[in-house]
Design an enzyme around this catalytic site. Structure first.
Site, short mmCIF file in Angstrom:
data_model
loop_
_atom_site.label_atom_id
_atom_site.label_comp_id
_atom_site.label_asym_id
_atom_site.label_seq_id
_atom_site.Cartn_x
_atom_site.Cartn_y
_atom_site.Cartn_z
N LYS A 199 38.99 11.84 -33.18
CA LYS A 199 40.00 12.60 -33.93
C LYS A 199 41.00 13.12 -32.89
CE LYS A 199 41.56 16.13 -35.26
NZ LYS A 199 42.97 16.54 -34.99
N GLU A 202 46.77 16.28 -33.93
CA GLU A 202 47.74 16.00 -35.01
C GLU A 202 49.16 15.85 -34.45
OE1 GLU A 202 45.82 18.57 -34.64
OE2 GLU A 202 46.74 20.49 -35.17
N GLY A 252 39.60 20.84 -25.68
CA GLY A 252 40.65 21.66 -26.29
C GLY A 252 40.44 23.13 -25.94
N GLY A 257 36.60 25.26 -29.50
CA GLY A 257 35.38 24.70 -28.90
C GLY A 257 34.15 25.54 -29.23
N GLU A 274 34.98 20.48 -22.99
CA GLU A 274 35.94 20.55 -21.87
C GLU A 274 37.02 21.50 -22.34
OE1 GLU A 274 35.88 18.97 -18.93
OE2 GLU A 274 34.37 17.41 -19.22
N CYS A 308 44.91 21.51 -18.31
CA CYS A 308 43.74 22.39 -18.21
C CYS A 308 43.45 22.70 -16.75
CB CYS A 308 42.55 21.73 -18.87
SG CYS A 308 42.28 20.05 -18.29
N GLU A 406 44.82 31.86 -19.98
CA GLU A 406 45.46 30.56 -19.81
C GLU A 406 46.81 30.58 -20.54
OE1 GLU A 406 43.95 27.08 -21.96
OE2 GLU A 406 43.91 26.02 -20.06
P1 NAD Z 1 43.06 22.95 -29.75
O1 NAD Z 1 41.70 23.52 -29.51
O2 NAD Z 1 44.00 23.69 -30.60
O3 NAD Z 1 42.95 21.49 -30.40
C1 NAD Z 1 42.18 20.46 -29.81
C2 NAD Z 1 41.74 19.51 -30.90
O4 NAD Z 1 40.87 20.19 -31.80
C3 NAD Z 1 42.88 18.93 -31.75
O5 NAD Z 1 42.60 17.59 -32.05
C4 NAD Z 1 42.81 19.77 -33.00
O6 NAD Z 1 43.30 19.13 -34.16
C5 NAD Z 1 41.31 19.99 -33.13
N1 NAD Z 1 40.92 21.14 -33.94
C6 NAD Z 1 41.58 22.29 -34.16
N2 NAD Z 1 40.88 23.08 -35.01
C7 NAD Z 1 39.75 22.42 -35.34
C8 NAD Z 1 38.63 22.68 -36.16
N3 NAD Z 1 38.51 23.82 -36.85
N4 NAD Z 1 37.67 21.74 -36.24
C9 NAD Z 1 37.75 20.58 -35.56
N5 NAD Z 1 38.78 20.27 -34.77
C10 NAD Z 1 39.77 21.17 -34.64
O7 NAD Z 1 43.65 22.66 -28.30
P2 NAD Z 1 45.10 22.07 -27.94
O8 NAD Z 1 46.09 23.15 -28.16
O9 NAD Z 1 45.28 20.75 -28.59
O10 NAD Z 1 44.93 21.78 -26.37
C11 NAD Z 1 45.10 22.74 -25.41
C12 NAD Z 1 43.77 23.24 -24.88
O11 NAD Z 1 42.97 22.14 -24.44
C13 NAD Z 1 43.93 24.13 -23.67
O12 NAD Z 1 43.08 25.25 -23.76
C14 NAD Z 1 43.49 23.23 -22.51
O13 NAD Z 1 43.04 23.92 -21.38
C15 NAD Z 1 42.42 22.43 -23.15
N6 NAD Z 1 42.21 21.18 -22.40
C16 NAD Z 1 41.06 21.05 -21.67
C17 NAD Z 1 40.84 19.89 -20.92
C18 NAD Z 1 39.59 19.72 -20.08
O14 NAD Z 1 39.29 18.59 -19.70
N7 NAD Z 1 38.85 20.78 -19.81
C19 NAD Z 1 41.79 18.88 -20.92
C20 NAD Z 1 42.96 19.05 -21.67
C21 NAD Z 1 43.14 20.22 -22.42
#
Ligand code: NAD
Length: 511
Positions: A199, A202, A252, A257, A274, A308, A406
């Site tokens: 997934k 979006e 994310g 998470g 992650e 990240c 962050e």
């Molecule tokens: P986010 O948590 O908003 O979204 C990540 C994913 O989760 C998206 O696909 C989103 O649609 C999905 N999502 C959102 N709500 C959900 C739910 N209730 N159930 C299931 N899925 C859901 O994060 P973002 O804004 O897309 O990305 C930024 C974040 O990601 C930052 O905190 C960044 O540090 C982190 N990140 C971490 C790494 C790593 O390897 N540690 C790498 C890249 C980004």
């Protein structure tokens, strides 16, 4: 907002009539080897964040019912053995073929990645090439995934540890590095013999869909790599809830998470997380200042600070702080940023308007809490795209929000130190532990400092470096589990202990 006075010479205004913006690409989900629309027929449109008004992509807004179909397809493809029962050699051949397909499509994939994320096109090209290497590495390693034997557990006993694929893996990815993150997970899961449902975000689903299509062309059996697109709560959450998914790999935010991990815990599902970071860059007085200034700029501005593993905290020995900051400010003022399609752009647009507003609110918080804003701090040419100026704070106290949270933007927080112990305490003094850099010419200083850092990826005299051979992952709130290298395959494996008795064993009951 107009162009900030400091950046008049280096901001590259986007060219809204660039021919590459002209056509919107329409994508469909990939379920059981076929293209699929959402059952509801609803769609999500994507505007290029660097070119206001240009719609560059469109994909289905999938729901729980669409996710259920994708999970069903992955489950069948696992249970009937079409992928897990192939030999490692056969799986390896197909993963190598996917890598070759990626290389054939670098230009197409890089353009889509650039237009959906806002990152510079030349950066996206490099990232797609790196992803082919991730697939190649996993393809090579997956032939050599072995278990273990225990030959010293008794004269008539032999133990064998069987490595088996863990099952169906649900993979949820963010928008900042869509193609890298999917390529850090999927080839390892497939290499271990699992089937997957991905997934993507979006905001940036195009390249993930194309990857699944290319994998089918490369010979991956139907149902092994499925993609469901849509918003998180509808299309993503079922991957945590559905008992047919064995492993959830989430990348994310900490907020989402932890929410998904608690749902998954209800079903005793294995979870790899992650999450975010607040990477320190520790600079000792004996460092090569020219290299450190360049690395600090790269660490905080790369991908407009939306990494990240950004180096968003500068922890600098006080004796060199003025000299280093002067060099960094000079670099920051000259850095070309703006139009993601322009060749000279070093960093492009930010993902969305709400996100850029969040970054701006952190700048206000920093000023209100008494930090000194040396450069930037606001949007640039806001009417043409989501551009934010390179921003540098000095005199940051470790308890300020800009030192702890962050920000995910091109915003640097500078904190001074006098002793090595102080530097380590500052570096470890946040809830995160994803990455850290140490800059010093003295190996003893650099290595002994690094050994004390609670972070999963550390660099000496560099930043934001990576290679498929080396593990990545977080300490503390930055996550659980490890991806890449030999370690990544363990996340998607089950280990079964097989105890064999050779000949008749000790009787339990003598009669
Ligand atoms: P986010 O948590 O908003 O979204 C990540 C994913 O989760 C998206 O696909 C989103 O649609 C999905 N999502 C959102 N709500 C959900 C739910 N209730 N159930 C299931 N899925 C859901 O994060 P973002 O804004 O897309 O990305 C930024 C974040 O990601 C930052 O905190 C960044 O540090 C982190 N990140 C971490 C790494 C790593 O390897 N540690 C790498 C890249 C980004």
């Amino acid at each position: 907002m107009g162009i900030h006075a400091s950046f008049q010479n280096n901001f590259i205004a986007p060219n809204l009539s660039d021919a590459r913006l002209a056509s919107k690409r329409a994508y469909r989900m990939v379920i059981d080897g076929k293209s699929a629309d959402a059952l509801s027929g609803k769609l999500i449109e994507r505007e290029s964040p660097g070119h206001r008004g240009s719609i560059v992509g469109e994909w289905p807004a999938g729901s729980t019912a669409d996710a259920a179909l994708a999970i069903g397809a992955a489950r069948r493809a696992f249970d009937d053995g079409r992928w897990p029962q192939m030999s490692g050699a056969e799986r390896s051949t197909i993963l190598h073929a996917v890598a070759a397909k990626i290389l054939e499509h670098v230009e197409e994939l890089a353009l889509v990645e650039c237009l959906e994320t806002g990152k510079p096109l030349h950066q996206a090209r490099g990232e797609i090439g790196y992803c082919a290497d991730l697939w190649t590495y996993a393809a090579g390693q997956c032939r050599g995934l072995e278990g273990d034997t225990h030959n010293a557990i008794g004269a008539n006993r032999l133990g064998i540890v069987l490595r088996e694929p863990a099952g169906v893996v649900g993979i949820i990815t963010p928008w900042n590095f869509p193609f890298i993150i999917v390529s850090e997970r999927v080839p390892w899961a497939l290499g271990a013999g699992c089937t997957v449902v991905v997934k993507p975000s979006e905001f940036t689903s195009g390249t993930t869909i194309r990857l699944a299509e290319l994998a089918l062309e490369a010979g991956l059996p139907a149902g092994v790599f499925n993609v469901v697109t849509g918003y998180g709560p509808e299309a993503g959450q079922p991957l945590a809830e559905d008992p047919r998914v064995d492993v959830l790999a989430f990348t994310g935010s900490v907020r989402v998470g932890t929410q998904l991990a608690s749902i998954a815990a209800g079903g005793v599902k294995r979870v790899g997380l992650e999450l975010g970071g607040k990477g320190p860059q520790i600079v000792f007085a004996d460092a090569d200042l020219e290299a450190a200034a360049d690395g600090i700029a790269y660490g905080v501005y790369h991908n407009a600070g939306q990494c990240c593993i950004s180096g968003s905290r500068l922890i600098v020995e006080n004796s060199i702080r003025p000299a280093l900051l002067e060099r960094l400010l000079e670099l920051s003022r000259r850095l070309p940023f703006g139009d993601p399609l322009a060749q000279q752009t070093r960093f492009g647009a930010m993902v969305s308007r709400p996100h850029i507003e969040k970054v701006a609110s952190y700048v206000s918080a920093g000023v209100q809490e008494g930090a000194e804003l040396l450069l930037g701090g606001d949007m640039v040419a806001a009417s043409s795209g989501n551009f934010f100026a390179p921003t540098v704070f000095d005199k940051v106290r470790p308890d300020m929000r800009i030192a702890q949270e962050e920000i995910f933007g091109p915003v640097l927080a500078t904190i001074g130190f006098d002793t090595r112990e102080e530097a380590v305490a500052l570096a470890n003094g946040t809830a995160f532990g994803l990455s850290a850099s140490v800059w010093s010419r003295d190996l003893e200083t650099a290595i002994q400092t690094t050994r004390k850092l609670r972070a999963g990826r550390c660099w000496i005299n560099s930043v934001i470096d990576g290679t498929p051979e080396m593990p990545i992952g977080g300490y503390k709130k930055s996550g659980t589990g490890r991806e890449l290298g030999r370690y990544g395959f363990d996340e998607y494996s089950q280990f079964k202990g097989l105890h064999m008795t050779l000949g008749r064993g000790e009787p339990w009951f003598q009669h």
